[in-house]
Design a protein around this motif. Structure first.
Motif, PDB file in Angstrom:
ATOM      1  N   SER A  16       0.828  -1.212   0.000  1.00  0.00           N
ATOM      2  CA  SER A  16       0.000   0.000   0.000  1.00  0.00           C
ATOM      3  C   SER A  16       0.859   1.258   0.000  1.00  0.00           C
ATOM      4  O   SER A  16       0.343   2.370  -0.075  1.00  0.00           O
ATOM      5  N   GLY A  17       2.167   1.104   0.096  1.00  0.00           N
ATOM      6  CA  GLY A  17       3.064   2.256   0.148  1.00  0.00           C
ATOM      7  C   GLY A  17       3.383   2.800  -1.240  1.00  0.00           C
ATOM      8  O   GLY A  17       2.960   2.247  -2.264  1.00  0.00           O
ATOM      9  N   LEU A  18       4.167   3.870  -1.263  1.00  0.00           N
ATOM     10  CA  LEU A  18       4.476   4.537  -2.534  1.00  0.00           C
ATOM     11  C   LEU A  18       5.207   3.587  -3.491  1.00  0.00           C
ATOM     12  O   LEU A  18       4.774   3.367  -4.628  1.00  0.00           O
ATOM     13  N   LEU A  19       6.299   3.007  -3.031  1.00  0.00           N
ATOM     14  CA  LEU A  19       7.031   2.083  -3.901  1.00  0.00           C
ATOM     15  C   LEU A  19       6.257   0.787  -4.089  1.00  0.00           C
ATOM     16  O   LEU A  19       6.186   0.258  -5.197  1.00  0.00           O
ATOM     17  N   ARG A  39      -0.888  -3.639   5.609  1.00  0.00           N
ATOM     18  CA  ARG A  39      -1.246  -3.617   7.022  1.00  0.00           C
ATOM     19  C   ARG A  39      -2.729  -3.268   7.180  1.00  0.00           C
ATOM     20  O   ARG A  39      -3.486  -4.040   7.711  1.00  0.00           O
ATOM     21  N   LEU A  54      -0.674  -8.294   6.561  1.00  0.00           N
ATOM     22  CA  LEU A  54       0.653  -8.565   7.105  1.00  0.00           C
ATOM     23  C   LEU A  54       0.944  -7.544   8.194  1.00  0.00           C
ATOM     24  O   LEU A  54       0.811  -6.343   7.970  1.00  0.00           O
ATOM     25  N   LEU A  56       4.095  -6.442  10.320  1.00  0.00           N
ATOM     26  CA  LEU A  56       5.548  -6.587  10.455  1.00  0.00           C
ATOM     27  C   LEU A  56       5.986  -6.768  11.895  1.00  0.00           C
ATOM     28  O   LEU A  56       7.087  -7.238  12.141  1.00  0.00           O
ATOM     29  N   ALA A  77       9.548  -3.975   0.906  1.00  0.00           N
ATOM     30  CA  ALA A  77       9.447  -2.516   0.750  1.00  0.00           C
ATOM     31  C   ALA A  77       8.773  -1.877   1.951  1.00  0.00           C
ATOM     32  O   ALA A  77       8.772  -0.653   2.068  1.00  0.00           O
ATOM     33  N   THR A  81       8.781   4.782   7.483  1.00  0.00           N
ATOM     34  CA  THR A  81       9.596   5.683   6.661  1.00  0.00           C
ATOM     35  C   THR A  81       9.543   7.135   7.119  1.00  0.00           C
ATOM     36  O   THR A  81      10.215   7.977   6.532  1.00  0.00           O
ATOM     37  N   SER A 119      16.633  -0.298   0.927  1.00  0.00           N
ATOM     38  CA  SER A 119      17.327   0.511   1.919  1.00  0.00           C
ATOM     39  C   SER A 119      17.512   1.936   1.368  1.00  0.00           C
ATOM     40  O   SER A 119      16.875   2.299   0.370  1.00  0.00           O
ATOM     41  N   TYR A 143      16.243   6.429  11.964  1.00  0.00           N
ATOM     42  CA  TYR A 143      15.777   5.758  10.744  1.00  0.00           C
ATOM     43  C   TYR A 143      16.963   5.101  10.021  1.00  0.00           C
ATOM     44  O   TYR A 143      16.910   3.910   9.678  1.00  0.00           O
ATOM     45  N   LYS A 147      17.631   1.066   9.390  1.00  0.00           N
ATOM     46  CA  LYS A 147      17.713   0.523   8.022  1.00  0.00           C
ATOM     47  C   LYS A 147      19.054  -0.193   7.823  1.00  0.00           C
ATOM     48  O   LYS A 147      19.118  -1.230   7.163  1.00  0.00           O
ATOM     49  N   PHE A 169      12.037   9.535  -3.051  1.00  0.00           N
ATOM     50  CA  PHE A 169      11.115   9.078  -4.100  1.00  0.00           C
ATOM     51  C   PHE A 169      10.225  10.232  -4.584  1.00  0.00           C
ATOM     52  O   PHE A 169       9.702  11.014  -3.771  1.00  0.00           O
ATOM     53  N   ARG A 177      -2.849  10.344   1.714  1.00  0.00           N
ATOM     54  CA  ARG A 177      -1.535  10.565   2.346  1.00  0.00           C
ATOM     55  C   ARG A 177      -0.575  11.136   1.302  1.00  0.00           C
ATOM     56  O   ARG A 177       0.032  10.396   0.521  1.00  0.00           O
TER      57      ARG A 177
HETATM   58  N1  LIG Z   1      10.352   7.372   0.467  1.00  0.00           N
HETATM   59  C1  LIG Z   1      11.621   7.560   0.147  1.00  0.00           C
HETATM   60  O1  LIG Z   1      12.021   8.644  -0.312  1.00  0.00           O
HETATM   61  C2  LIG Z   1      12.626   6.433   0.325  1.00  0.00           C
HETATM   62  C3  LIG Z   1      13.968   6.660  -0.018  1.00  0.00           C
HETATM   63  C4  LIG Z   1      14.890   5.618   0.100  1.00  0.00           C
HETATM   64  C5  LIG Z   1      14.477   4.367   0.545  1.00  0.00           C
HETATM   65  N2  LIG Z   1      13.173   4.183   0.900  1.00  0.00           N
HETATM   66  C6  LIG Z   1      12.779   2.815   1.366  1.00  0.00           C
HETATM   67  O2  LIG Z   1      11.913   2.269   0.382  1.00  0.00           O
HETATM   68  C7  LIG Z   1      10.906   1.457   0.987  1.00  0.00           C
HETATM   69  C8  LIG Z   1       9.521   1.944   0.555  1.00  0.00           C
HETATM   70  O3  LIG Z   1       9.356   3.313   0.978  1.00  0.00           O
HETATM   71  P1  LIG Z   1       7.998   4.090   0.667  1.00  0.00           P
HETATM   72  O4  LIG Z   1       8.288   5.544   0.802  1.00  0.00           O
HETATM   73  O5  LIG Z   1       7.384   3.567  -0.586  1.00  0.00           O
HETATM   74  O6  LIG Z   1       7.129   3.644   1.931  1.00  0.00           O
HETATM   75  P2  LIG Z   1       5.698   4.223   2.405  1.00  0.00           P
HETATM   76  O7  LIG Z   1       4.980   4.863   1.279  1.00  0.00           O
HETATM   77  O8  LIG Z   1       5.926   4.988   3.660  1.00  0.00           O
HETATM   78  O9  LIG Z   1       4.955   2.866   2.763  1.00  0.00           O
HETATM   79  C9  LIG Z   1       5.404   2.056   3.816  1.00  0.00           C
HETATM   80  C10 LIG Z   1       4.660   0.753   3.745  1.00  0.00           C
HETATM   81  O10 LIG Z   1       5.044  -0.055   4.880  1.00  0.00           O
HETATM   82  C11 LIG Z   1       3.848  -0.533   5.484  1.00  0.00           C
HETATM   83  N3  LIG Z   1       4.015  -0.768   6.896  1.00  0.00           N
HETATM   84  C12 LIG Z   1       4.445   0.100   7.835  1.00  0.00           C
HETATM   85  N4  LIG Z   1       4.383  -0.477   9.042  1.00  0.00           N
HETATM   86  C13 LIG Z   1       3.897  -1.728   8.860  1.00  0.00           C
HETATM   87  C14 LIG Z   1       3.597  -2.815   9.720  1.00  0.00           C
HETATM   88  N5  LIG Z   1       3.781  -2.753  11.057  1.00  0.00           N
HETATM   89  N6  LIG Z   1       3.118  -3.962   9.177  1.00  0.00           N
HETATM   90  C15 LIG Z   1       2.931  -4.053   7.839  1.00  0.00           C
HETATM   91  N7  LIG Z   1       3.182  -3.070   6.968  1.00  0.00           N
HETATM   92  C16 LIG Z   1       3.661  -1.919   7.479  1.00  0.00           C
HETATM   93  C17 LIG Z   1       2.819   0.555   5.241  1.00  0.00           C
HETATM   94  O11 LIG Z   1       1.525   0.040   5.440  1.00  0.00           O
HETATM   95  P3  LIG Z   1       0.265   1.031   5.754  1.00  0.00           P
HETATM   96  O12 LIG Z   1      -0.022   1.694   4.439  1.00  0.00           O
HETATM   97  O13 LIG Z   1      -0.827   0.159   6.181  1.00  0.00           O
HETATM   98  O14 LIG Z   1       0.755   1.990   6.801  1.00  0.00           O
HETATM   99  C18 LIG Z   1       3.141   0.911   3.788  1.00  0.00           C
HETATM  100  O15 LIG Z   1       2.565  -0.024   2.910  1.00  0.00           O
HETATM  101  C19 LIG Z   1      11.169   1.544   2.489  1.00  0.00           C
HETATM  102  O16 LIG Z   1      11.921   0.428   2.880  1.00  0.00           O
HETATM  103  C20 LIG Z   1      11.991   2.815   2.661  1.00  0.00           C
HETATM  104  O17 LIG Z   1      12.835   2.706   3.795  1.00  0.00           O
HETATM  105  C21 LIG Z   1      12.238   5.181   0.806  1.00  0.00           C
END
Ligand SMILES: NC(=O)c1ccc[n+]([C@@H]2O[C@H](COP(=O)([O-])OP(=O)(O)OC[C@H]3O[C@@H](n4cnc5c(N)ncnc54)[C@H](OP(=O)(O)O)[C@@H]3O)[C@@H](O)[C@H]2O)c1
Length: 303
Positions: A16-19, A39, A54, A56, A77, A81, A119, A143, A147, A169, A177
């Motif tokens: 459900s997250g961005l990536l 989640r 799921l 985590l 993923a 974050t 990461s 954070y 990681k 990203f 959101r």
């Molecule tokens: N955003 C960036 O700029 C960036 C840059 C570098 C690396 N990254 C890495 O890339 C990955 C994806 O990032 P993103 O920005 O796409 O993430 P995001 O949009 O913040 O989404 C995070 C996801 O993790 C899920 N999650 C959080 N807590 C959870 C739990 N307890 N159980 C199950 N699921 C859970 C969330 O579910 P819900 O929707 O239900 O909360 C959501 O689907 C991450 O590992 C991040 O560290 C991100």
């Protein structure tokens, strides 16, 4: 698009997250069998993606996810974050970002499944970026430390693994959101001037590009650590100026400040970013072209 490699069973956490949303879409379009772990909010509805709950924070939930999806490859993923929230609740950050990966690796032990861990450039201190894969991490916030701990867990486990580090990203949020870039535009248009740090630099990574690059990795036998991020490294101020011009605003819609002036809870790697030498099958489009597409998506999301 039809694929010329055998389809795989791919399980994506954080669907459900961005990536995660971009990944399940890209993988399903390539003909893979995709399970999307979520989640609370299910991933985009598609006949080609099976949503699966799921948590985590619970070992048994992760074991159940792996047991039901029976994946050839897991893309992890999901993470906590919100960098400032992690700083304020380090216990939760460690549980969500690092302990969960211990649970995951335990669930995958002996399953013959490859893991791709997401990461971040925040594993570095930002003293002398951009960093290549040989640079020594030295995270300066919770954070980044959690990681890096996740990276160590994966490296020390027996499963075949790939660690993909990426940075800032560029995409559109769902479920009400908004992403950080959307928040910048909203502030710039509704409450100018937008204060943007002139001393915080990183790659800007269009999310569709990253999802395609990771889908490419799924279809190879690669192992190891790779930096995969947008080519262009900009200060937040330079990026905000691009947004101002894209949205027809004058440069005075943006005010240059130092990161310290923003009074955020967590320190950030300032002179950061990733050097990207990974040979990509999916070519990168220039950031300015990606931004024009992103603006269309931004406006559609608001119409
Ligand atoms: N955003 C960036 O700029 C960036 C840059 C570098 C690396 N990254 C890495 O890339 C990955 C994806 O990032 P993103 O920005 O796409 O993430 P995001 O949009 O913040 O989404 C995070 C996801 O993790 C899920 N999650 C959080 N807590 C959870 C739990 N307890 N159980 C199950 N699921 C859970 C969330 O579910 P819900 O929707 O239900 O909360 C959501 O689907 C991450 O590992 C991040 O560290 C991100």
């Amino acid at each position: 698009m039809a694929i010329n490699v055998p389809p795989q069973r791919v399980a994506v956490t954080g669907a459900s997250g961005l990536l995660g949303r971009a990944l399940v879409t890209a993988l399903a379009a390539r003909g893979h069998t995709v399970t999307g772990g979520y989640r609370e909010l299910p991933p985009p509805l598609s006949a080609a993606v099976t949503p699966l709950k799921l948590d985590l924070l619970k070992a048994e939930s992760i074991a159940g996810f792996v047991g039901t999806a029976r994946p050839d490859c897991v893309i992890h993923a999901a993470a906590l974050t919100d960098v400032d929230r992690c700083e304020q609740n380090s216990e939760l950050a460690r549980a969500g970002n690092a302990t969960s990966v211990q649970f995951l690796m335990k669930a995958l032990a002996g399953a013959g499944c490859r893991i791709i861990l997401l990461s971040t450039d925040y594993v570095f201190d930002g003293k002398d970026g951009p960093y290549d894969e040989s640079a020594v991490p030295n995270p300066i916030n919770v954070y980044g430390r959690t990681k890096l701990a996740a990276e160590e867990v994966v490296k020390n486990a027996s499963a075949v693994s790939v660690i993909v580090r990426s940075a800032s990203f560029l995409g559109i949020g769902a479920y009400g959101r908004p992403t950080w870039a959307e928040k910048l535009v909203t502030t710039m248009l509704e409450h100018p001037p937008l204060r943007a740090a002139i001393d915080q630099r990183s790659n800007i990574t269009p999310i569709e590009f990253l999802a395609a690059a990771i889908a490419d990795i799924v279809e190879t036998r690669l192992t190891g650590l790779y930096h995969v991020a947008g080519k262009e490294i900009l200060s937040r101020y330079e990026f905000a100026l691009k947004l101002a011009r894209l949205f027809g605003q004058g440069d005075d819609a943006i005010q240059a400040v130092s990161y310290r002036d923003l009074n955020r809870p967590a320190p950030r790697p300032l002179n950061g970013g990733l050097a990207t030498r990974f040979p990509l099958r999916t070519p990168q489009i220039p950031l300015d072209v990606a931004l024009v597409r992103w603006k269309t998506q931004f406006e559609q999301a608001r119409s």
